[in-house]
Write an enzyme that holds these catalytic residues in place. Structure first.
Site, short mmCIF file in Angstrom:
data_model
loop_
_atom_site.label_atom_id
_atom_site.label_comp_id
_atom_site.label_asym_id
_atom_site.label_seq_id
_atom_site.Cartn_x
_atom_site.Cartn_y
_atom_site.Cartn_z
N ASP A 69 0.88 -1.17 0.00
CA ASP A 69 0.00 0.00 0.00
C ASP A 69 0.92 1.23 0.00
O ASP A 69 2.13 1.10 0.25
CB ASP A 69 -0.89 -0.05 1.25
CG ASP A 69 -1.64 1.24 1.49
OD1 ASP A 69 -2.36 1.67 0.58
OD2 ASP A 69 -1.48 1.82 2.58
N ASP A 71 -0.13 5.05 1.15
CA ASP A 71 -0.34 6.05 2.19
C ASP A 71 -0.28 5.43 3.58
O ASP A 71 -1.02 4.49 3.89
CB ASP A 71 -1.67 6.76 1.98
CG ASP A 71 -1.72 7.45 0.62
OD1 ASP A 71 -0.79 8.23 0.32
OD2 ASP A 71 -2.67 7.19 -0.15
N GLY A 138 -5.42 2.67 -2.66
CA GLY A 138 -6.85 2.98 -2.75
C GLY A 138 -7.12 4.36 -3.30
O GLY A 138 -8.29 4.76 -3.39
N LYS A 177 -8.71 -3.81 -3.74
CA LYS A 177 -7.34 -4.28 -3.90
C LYS A 177 -7.25 -5.78 -4.15
O LYS A 177 -6.28 -6.26 -4.75
CB LYS A 177 -6.50 -3.90 -2.68
CG LYS A 177 -6.35 -2.40 -2.47
CD LYS A 177 -5.52 -2.08 -1.25
CE LYS A 177 -5.42 -0.56 -1.06
NZ LYS A 177 -4.62 -0.20 0.12
#
Length: 237
Positions: A69, A71, A138, A177
């Site tokens: 991921d 962030d 995302g 995801k």
């Protein structure tokens, strides 16, 4: 007789004041409650791991696809999100639905993001192993993006290991995801959110938690280890 009485009274008063002072000194102060060694040594009963232990668990295994991921996992990107909120919707989270915000975030505002040290260690380890590195976020997709170059530059990822960022977006009631992890055959996925861990588990991958920094703008903080997943020590920075 009067002098004797006054002297006795003075002694009694002095004793009373001294007793009060001792009592105050020995009573806990609400401003300084103190602690003890048991509290200092207390740790949450979760599956803590180090980067070295993860590397050791992969010894002898051939190169594979691994995912991250972005962030709060590899970048402390709160500065950009903070600016977006102040600029587009100071009183709400509506800025996250604003395509203008995402255009800015995906095309330059990560210059204000701080690379996390734990991500640097993990990526270095996977590059040494020859693993293919994917980033699945995302964030909403945009026509152009500079995030891939920012990540490659910040973490010194060779072109042979680096893949363009996948912008999975956000759809209510759907873990966007999961399908990407399956399509890219990602075997390990690192993330800070519950969705990252469940996405990995949905496709039979190894989900490993990275701690979200306590000063992140993304609140509330998730309960790391709540799924029994591995949690990397000292990964909040």
């Amino acid at each position: 007789m009067r002098k004797i009485t006054q002297a006795i009274s003075a002694v009694c008063l002095l004793f009373a004041l001294n007793s009060s002072a001792v009592a105050l000194a020995s009573s806990p102060s609400p401003l300084n409650p103190g602690t003890n060694v048991a509290r200092l040594a207390e740790q949450a009963p979760i599956h803590w791991v180090s980067v070295a232990q993860i590397e050791n668990s992969l010894a002898g295994r051939p190169p594979m696809a691994v995912g991250f991921d972005i962030d709060d996992t590899v970048l402390f990107s709160s500065p950009g999100f903070w600016r977006g909120k102040k600029t587009f919707s100071p009183e709400s989270e509506d800025y996250l639905k604003n395509p203008v915000f995402w255009e800015k975030m995906n095309n330059g505002w990560d210059e204000f993001s701080i690379p996390k040290e734990v991500a640097r260690q993990l990526i270095d380890m996977h590059v040494r192993r020859g693993d293919a590195i994917f980033f699945v976020t995302g964030r909403s997709p945009t026509k152009t993006e500079t995030v891939s170059k920012t990540l490659a530059d910040n973490f010194h990822i060779p072109a042979t290991n680096m893949n363009p960022v996948i912008f999975a977006g956000d759809k209510p009631g759907q873990n966007t995801k999961s399908q990407w992890l399956q399509d890219k055959n990602i075997r390990i996925f690192y993330g800070d959110s519950d969705n990252d861990i469940t996405a990995a588990r949905d496709v039979g991958a190894r989900g490993i938690r990275i701690l979200r920094a306590s000063n992140s703008t993304y609140k509330p903080l998730p309960q790391a280890g709540a799924f029994g997943e591995e949690v990397i020590v000292n990964s909040e920075y």
